[in-house]
Design a protein around this motif. Sequence first.
Motif, PDB file in Angstrom:
ATOM      1  N   PHE A  93       0.979  -1.137  -0.029  1.00 16.76           N
ATOM      2  CA  PHE A  93      -0.086  -0.148   0.053  1.00 16.76           C
ATOM      3  C   PHE A  93       0.823   1.237   0.091  1.00 16.76           C
ATOM      4  O   PHE A  93       0.631   2.271  -0.950  1.00 16.76           O
ATOM      5  CB  PHE A  93      -0.977  -0.241   1.142  1.00 16.76           C
ATOM      6  N   ARG A  94       1.897   1.297   0.743  1.00 22.48           N
ATOM      7  CA  ARG A  94       2.954   2.280   1.244  1.00 22.48           C
ATOM      8  C   ARG A  94       3.409   2.723  -0.470  1.00 22.48           C
ATOM      9  O   ARG A  94       3.567   3.885  -0.800  1.00 22.48           O
ATOM     10  CB  ARG A  94       3.852   2.316   2.078  1.00 22.48           C
ATOM     11  N   HIS A  95       3.860   1.671  -1.155  1.00 24.11           N
ATOM     12  CA  HIS A  95       4.720   2.003  -2.417  1.00 24.11           C
ATOM     13  C   HIS A  95       3.316   2.055  -3.289  1.00 24.11           C
ATOM     14  O   HIS A  95       3.883   2.790  -4.334  1.00 24.11           O
ATOM     15  CB  HIS A  95       5.325   0.621  -2.800  1.00 24.11           C
ATOM     16  N   LEU A  96       2.327   1.810  -3.471  1.00 27.22           N
ATOM     17  CA  LEU A  96       1.365   2.118  -4.299  1.00 27.22           C
ATOM     18  C   LEU A  96       1.110   3.668  -4.333  1.00 27.22           C
ATOM     19  O   LEU A  96       0.912   4.285  -5.321  1.00 27.22           O
ATOM     20  CB  LEU A  96       0.033   1.327  -3.958  1.00 27.22           C
ATOM     21  N   VAL A  97       1.065   4.163  -3.168  1.00 27.64           N
ATOM     22  CA  VAL A  97       0.813   5.570  -2.883  1.00 27.64           C
ATOM     23  C   VAL A  97       2.164   6.109  -3.493  1.00 27.64           C
ATOM     24  O   VAL A  97       2.121   7.276  -4.377  1.00 27.64           O
ATOM     25  CB  VAL A  97       0.786   5.966  -1.413  1.00 27.64           C
TER      26      VAL A  97
END
Length: 147
Positions: free
Chosen positions: A68-72
Amino acid sequence: MATTFDLSDVPASNAADLAAAMRSLIESGHGLVLLNGATDTDLDAARATLQRRLHADPQQALAAFLRFRHLVAVFGARRLHSMMLQNGYTLMAPSIAIAANMRLNSKRGFNPQRFLLALNEALNGNIVPFGARALLPGDAHPNLAAA
């Protein structure tokens, strides 16, 4: 027990888990994280949602949070940011599905070019419009079929 896995290849996650983290941010009024980036508060809220959802499997919760963090972060790339501005929330579901399964190196994040190509492919769906397809030997010519 310590939660460990190889950070050079983060395990795949369930897209529904990433969607739950995004939904929690949208419901709290922070749904523009893909455009504006995430604050520490946003990431804490996403982490809490994933930990509640995956409390029985902390390793999977950590993998989902990293994804999720790297998606953002990947939407900070110029082309992806521009694509989000043009298409809006229609990119949300395909982006989450791609982020759940695409190879992820925790140090480098998602490859923006590969993410963009996968997103374009998901949006276009490899559909060829009828008028653009090549005629097969047995097909009637489109101009003759109308006559």
